[in-house]
Design an enzyme around this catalytic site. Structure first.
Site, PDB file in Angstrom:
ATOM      1  N   ASP A 214     -29.247  18.991   3.526  1.00  0.00           N
ATOM      2  CA  ASP A 214     -29.844  17.711   4.163  1.00  0.00           C
ATOM      3  C   ASP A 214     -30.801  17.296   2.968  1.00  0.00           C
ATOM      4  O   ASP A 214     -31.593  18.167   2.402  1.00  0.00           O
ATOM      5  CB  ASP A 214     -30.691  18.044   5.405  1.00  0.00           C
ATOM      6  CG  ASP A 214     -31.724  17.035   5.929  1.00  0.00           C
ATOM      7  OD1 ASP A 214     -31.209  16.024   6.303  1.00  0.00           O
ATOM      8  OD2 ASP A 214     -32.893  16.883   5.664  1.00  0.00           O
ATOM      9  N   GLU A 302     -24.443  14.154   4.174  1.00  0.00           N
ATOM     10  CA  GLU A 302     -24.584  12.924   4.735  1.00  0.00           C
ATOM     11  C   GLU A 302     -23.901  12.038   3.742  1.00  0.00           C
ATOM     12  O   GLU A 302     -24.312  11.887   2.584  1.00  0.00           O
ATOM     13  CB  GLU A 302     -25.735  12.266   5.395  1.00  0.00           C
ATOM     14  CG  GLU A 302     -25.988  12.850   6.728  1.00  0.00           C
ATOM     15  CD  GLU A 302     -27.311  12.733   7.293  1.00  0.00           C
ATOM     16  OE1 GLU A 302     -27.810  12.551   8.426  1.00  0.00           O
ATOM     17  OE2 GLU A 302     -28.224  12.842   6.435  1.00  0.00           O
ATOM     18  N   CYS A 355     -29.304  18.746  18.537  1.00  0.00           N
ATOM     19  CA  CYS A 355     -29.712  20.237  18.417  1.00  0.00           C
ATOM     20  C   CYS A 355     -28.854  21.123  17.877  1.00  0.00           C
ATOM     21  O   CYS A 355     -27.531  20.913  18.247  1.00  0.00           O
ATOM     22  CB  CYS A 355     -30.361  20.793  19.904  1.00  0.00           C
ATOM     23  SG  CYS A 355     -30.341  22.568  19.666  1.00  0.00           S
ATOM     24  N   CYS A 358     -27.401  23.946  20.820  1.00  0.00           N
ATOM     25  CA  CYS A 358     -26.507  23.656  21.988  1.00  0.00           C
ATOM     26  C   CYS A 358     -25.912  22.252  21.910  1.00  0.00           C
ATOM     27  O   CYS A 358     -25.072  22.036  22.712  1.00  0.00           O
ATOM     28  CB  CYS A 358     -27.443  23.488  23.189  1.00  0.00           C
ATOM     29  SG  CYS A 358     -28.598  22.187  23.127  1.00  0.00           S
ATOM     30  N   CYS A 374     -35.891  22.086  21.398  1.00  0.00           N
ATOM     31  CA  CYS A 374     -34.863  21.355  22.442  1.00  0.00           C
ATOM     32  C   CYS A 374     -35.212  22.415  23.726  1.00  0.00           C
ATOM     33  O   CYS A 374     -35.744  23.227  23.852  1.00  0.00           O
ATOM     34  CB  CYS A 374     -33.610  21.923  21.690  1.00  0.00           C
ATOM     35  SG  CYS A 374     -32.257  21.379  22.920  1.00  0.00           S
ATOM     36  N   CYS A 376     -33.123  23.870  25.249  1.00  0.00           N
ATOM     37  CA  CYS A 376     -32.259  24.986  25.182  1.00  0.00           C
ATOM     38  C   CYS A 376     -33.196  26.521  24.623  1.00  0.00           C
ATOM     39  O   CYS A 376     -32.767  27.424  24.701  1.00  0.00           O
ATOM     40  CB  CYS A 376     -30.920  25.099  24.421  1.00  0.00           C
ATOM     41  SG  CYS A 376     -31.138  25.066  22.749  1.00  0.00           S
ATOM     42  N   ASP A 383     -35.548  19.386   8.853  1.00  0.00           N
ATOM     43  CA  ASP A 383     -34.423  19.677   7.976  1.00  0.00           C
ATOM     44  C   ASP A 383     -33.329  20.644   8.025  1.00  0.00           C
ATOM     45  O   ASP A 383     -32.364  20.335   7.813  1.00  0.00           O
ATOM     46  CB  ASP A 383     -35.174  19.706   6.774  1.00  0.00           C
ATOM     47  CG  ASP A 383     -36.049  18.739   6.228  1.00  0.00           C
ATOM     48  OD1 ASP A 383     -36.180  17.482   6.704  1.00  0.00           O
ATOM     49  OD2 ASP A 383     -36.981  18.710   5.252  1.00  0.00           O
TER      50      ASP A 383
END
Ligand code: ZN
Length: 448
Positions: A214, A302, A355, A358, A374, A376, A383
């Protein structure tokens, strides 16, 4: 690509790279540099005026070589052009080539055959309003370790060591194709376009290794590798302090009255700090990306700076965008030099909002939110979560990976074959003496 040489596991490849050095010219040399930049500007404007006339009359213009012929005839006939001989004749010729390229780009853009922003008809260059730049493609061009040699200008000292390139030239594994001299924020630089022989391993030293990366604003980059190790590169202190200085200078600049002497002064100061930030950032990115490419066969990042990742302030935005593009290009060519791959996630891949535990995707994730929580139960840094998602993407298959124009090579056993994004970089963007490859077509346009 040339054929394999040496050991069976390595193949030789010829790549085009840029080597950029900050110059430390003597006063007489500085005057010569200005004179050459002025000559290139004059030649561009001289050629453009002729092309415009002909375009209006006949709907076509002169090619670079036609302009060169016209110039050679004109410069002897017109006593007002007698000063031309004070500069290398190569500079005029290269300016006509640049103009030729700019005109062809204009037409291609008009016909929709060219990616990117729509290009207008080339414009006249005004002193102080354009980039000072000129190019040599023939003559005595070289470097020794602490100096560079250019036609007409002779031996010029450099601020950075030119040893790496000098060594390659000495060993016969590099050949200089051209030298572009330019001025940024009051400082002169030379960028050599060099053909370099590289030994590229058939397979990466650590087959199957992978890392999701990232690219950040606060930190240079955050990565999560296939062993679950988090790699954070904070960026050098020098970068953080020059960024702080840049913010201060930019605020001070905006308070100065338009058209005042103080505003001009603060603009020059701002440009100097900008150049400094770019240099420090490029240097840090070179180090970080070299180490990633050496350690991991697959690097996932990305493709584009996803909207909203940076604070919506123009300054922070511009700097970050510049860094993203640069990091991506560096990772592209450095992974391929190491026998690895750069994998790019599509621009709609929700690496920040999803996330990594999950797979639940949040509708909104405010930028101020630096931690991902999250339902979960997973709590991670923003990051780190994004990097982990990128890593997961590589492991899950290539369907979301975007590799426009990449070359396909077989992927690691048991994985979907992945595509590789070849690296291509712009000479202006290094700001350091580091090596980087250069797309030949970009090289021709970057003197504008
Ligand atoms: Zn979750």
């Amino acid at each position: 690509m040339s054929s394999a040489s040496g050991s069976a596991r390595r193949s030789g490849a010829t790549v085009i790279q840029a080597y950029r050095f900050a110059l430390d010219p003597a006063p007489a040399q500085e005057r010569m540099l200005r004179s050459h930049a002025g000559a290139a500007r004059f030649a561009w404007n001289w050629g453009l005026a002729r092309c415009q006339q002909r375009y209006q009359a006949e709907g076509r213009w002169y090619s670079g070589s036609e302009l060169h012929k016209l110039w050679n005839a004109g410069k002897k006939a017109d006593p007002a052009l007698a000063w031309w001989a004070g500069n290398s004749k190569c500079v005029y010729q290269e300016a006509f080539r640049d103009l030729d390229r700019a005109l062809r780009d204009f037409i291609a853009s008009k016909k929709g055959q060219r990616k990117g922003k729509r290009l207008g008809f080339p414009r006249f260059k005004k002193r102080g309003r354009c980039r000072d730049s000129f190019r040599f493609s023939t003559g005595a061009i070289g470097c020794t370790g602490t100096t560079v040699t250019l036609p007409r200008l002779g031996v010029i000292r450099t601020h950075e060591s030119t040893r790496k390139l000098a060594r390659r030239l000495g060993a016969g594994t590099a050949r200089i194709l051209s030298a572009t001299v330019s001025r940024t924020a009051g400082r002169w630089f030379v960028s050599f376009t060099v053909e370099v022989e590289r030994a590229i391993p058939e397979r990466h030293a650590r087959p199957g290794s992978a890392i999701g990366v990232d690219l950040g604003v606060r930190t240079l980059l955050t990565g999560v590798d296939d062993q679950g190790t988090v790699v954070t590169v904070a960026g050098p202190k020098a970068l953080r302090s020059s960024l702080r200085r840049l913010r201060r200078a930019s605020r001070a600049h905006s308070r100065k009255a338009a058209g005042s002497a103080n505003r001009r002064k603060s603009a020059a100061r701002l440009a100097r700090i900008h150049a400094r930030v770019a240099t420090v950032r490029a240097d840090a990115l070179h180090k970080a990306t070299s180490s990633l490419a050496a350690r991991y066969e697959n690097v996932v990042a990305e493709d584009l700076n996803v909207a909203g990742m940076t604070r919506n302030r123009r300054l922070a935005r511009a700097i970050a965008d510049q860094g993203f593009g640069m990091a991506r290009r560096m990772l592209g060519y450095k992974t391929s030099w190491n026998g690895g791959y750069l994998l790019l996630a599509g621009r709609w891949y929700p690496s920040s909002k999803m996330c990594s535990g999950c797979g639940a995707v949040k509708a909104k994730l405010p930028l101020s939110e630096r931690t991902c929580r999250c339902d979960c139960g997973l709590v991670t840094g923003r990051d780190v979560n994004a990097a982990a998602n990128l890593l997961n993407l590589a492991a899950s298959g290539a369907e979301s990976l975007n590799a426009r124009g990449g070359t396909v090579r077989p992927g690691p056993a048991g994985r979907v074959p992945v595509k590789q994004e070849p690296g291509a970089a712009h000479a202006d963007q290094t700001g350091t003496a580091s090596e980087q490859p250069l797309a030949a077509e970009q090289e021709l346009t970057h003197a504008h």
